[in-house]
Scaffold this motif. Structure first.
Motif, PDB file in Angstrom:
ATOM      1  N   PRO A 163       0.949  -1.116   0.129  1.00 42.70           N
ATOM      2  CA  PRO A 163       0.062  -0.248  -0.078  1.00 42.70           C
ATOM      3  C   PRO A 163       0.894   1.390  -0.232  1.00 42.70           C
ATOM      4  CG  PRO A 163      -0.001  -1.012   2.326  1.00 42.70           C
ATOM      5  CD  PRO A 163       0.594  -1.999   1.252  1.00 42.70           C
ATOM      6  N   VAL A 174       0.602   5.445   0.877  1.00 42.82           N
ATOM      7  CA  VAL A 174      -0.219   6.390   1.408  1.00 42.82           C
ATOM      8  C   VAL A 174       0.315   7.640   1.132  1.00 42.82           C
ATOM      9  CG1 VAL A 174      -1.302   5.070   3.225  1.00 42.82           C
ATOM     10  CG2 VAL A 174       1.016   5.800   3.522  1.00 42.82           C
ATOM     11  N   LEU A 189      -5.193   6.872   0.721  1.00 42.57           N
ATOM     12  CA  LEU A 189      -4.366   5.784  -0.002  1.00 42.57           C
ATOM     13  C   LEU A 189      -4.300   5.992  -1.245  1.00 42.57           C
ATOM     14  CD1 LEU A 189      -3.782   2.680   0.784  1.00 42.57           C
ATOM     15  CD2 LEU A 189      -5.990   2.202   0.058  1.00 42.57           C
ATOM     16  N   SER A 244      -3.936   0.784  -3.307  1.00 40.63           N
ATOM     17  CA  SER A 244      -4.440  -0.295  -2.488  1.00 40.63           C
ATOM     18  C   SER A 244      -3.001  -1.615  -2.519  1.00 40.63           C
ATOM     19  CB  SER A 244      -5.623  -0.808  -2.720  1.00 40.63           C
ATOM     20  OG  SER A 244      -5.845  -1.881  -2.350  1.00 40.63           O
ATOM     21  N   ASP A 261      -4.830  -2.344   3.948  1.00 36.32           N
ATOM     22  CA  ASP A 261      -5.174  -0.737   3.452  1.00 36.32           C
ATOM     23  C   ASP A 261      -5.832   0.053   4.618  1.00 36.32           C
ATOM     24  OD1 ASP A 261      -4.306  -1.672   0.917  1.00 36.32           O
ATOM     25  OD2 ASP A 261      -6.248  -1.645   0.018  1.00 36.32           O
TER      26      ASP A 261
END
Length: 107
Positions: free
Chosen positions: A48, A50, A65, A68, A75
């Motif tokens: 993931p 971010v 996010l 994914s 997540d």
């Protein structure tokens, strides 16, 4: 278990003098026990990614996010990480926008 944090890219809204404004992580949330059991989970397609802001106070804000992992619980944990992570305060440095990959090693 703490995540391995790879690829942090910082975009400061102000210049950092001699590293004074460089963010230093001082507290990070731990991986919850149910995710520890996902060691053999083949549904994790990717790490993931971010994006969030690091405030002068060391708190984080405006997390989102960007990519994914393919696993909702992972997540969700990554987004929770962005809300709970604490950085060393950087007075006078302005808000820092950052993007990072959170790689979890299920050893």
């Amino acid at each position: 278990m703490a995540p391995l944090i790879l690829g942090q890219q910082n975009k400061a809204s102000s210049d950092s003098a001699k590293g004074v404004c460089t963010p230093k992580l001082i507290d990070a949330p731990r991986l919850p026990e149910p995710l520890h059991s996902a060691k053999g989970d083949k549904s994790v397609r990717q790490t993931p990614v971010v994006e969030f802001e690091i405030l002068e106070s060391g708190a984080t804000a405006n997390g989102r996010l960007k990519r994914s992992s393919g696993v909702k619980d992972l997540d969700d944990w990554a987004m929770n990480w962005t809300r709970e992570a604490k950085y060393k305060p950087r007075p006078g440095c302005g808000v820092l926008k950052t993007t990072m990959s959170l790689t979890v090693d299920f050893k």
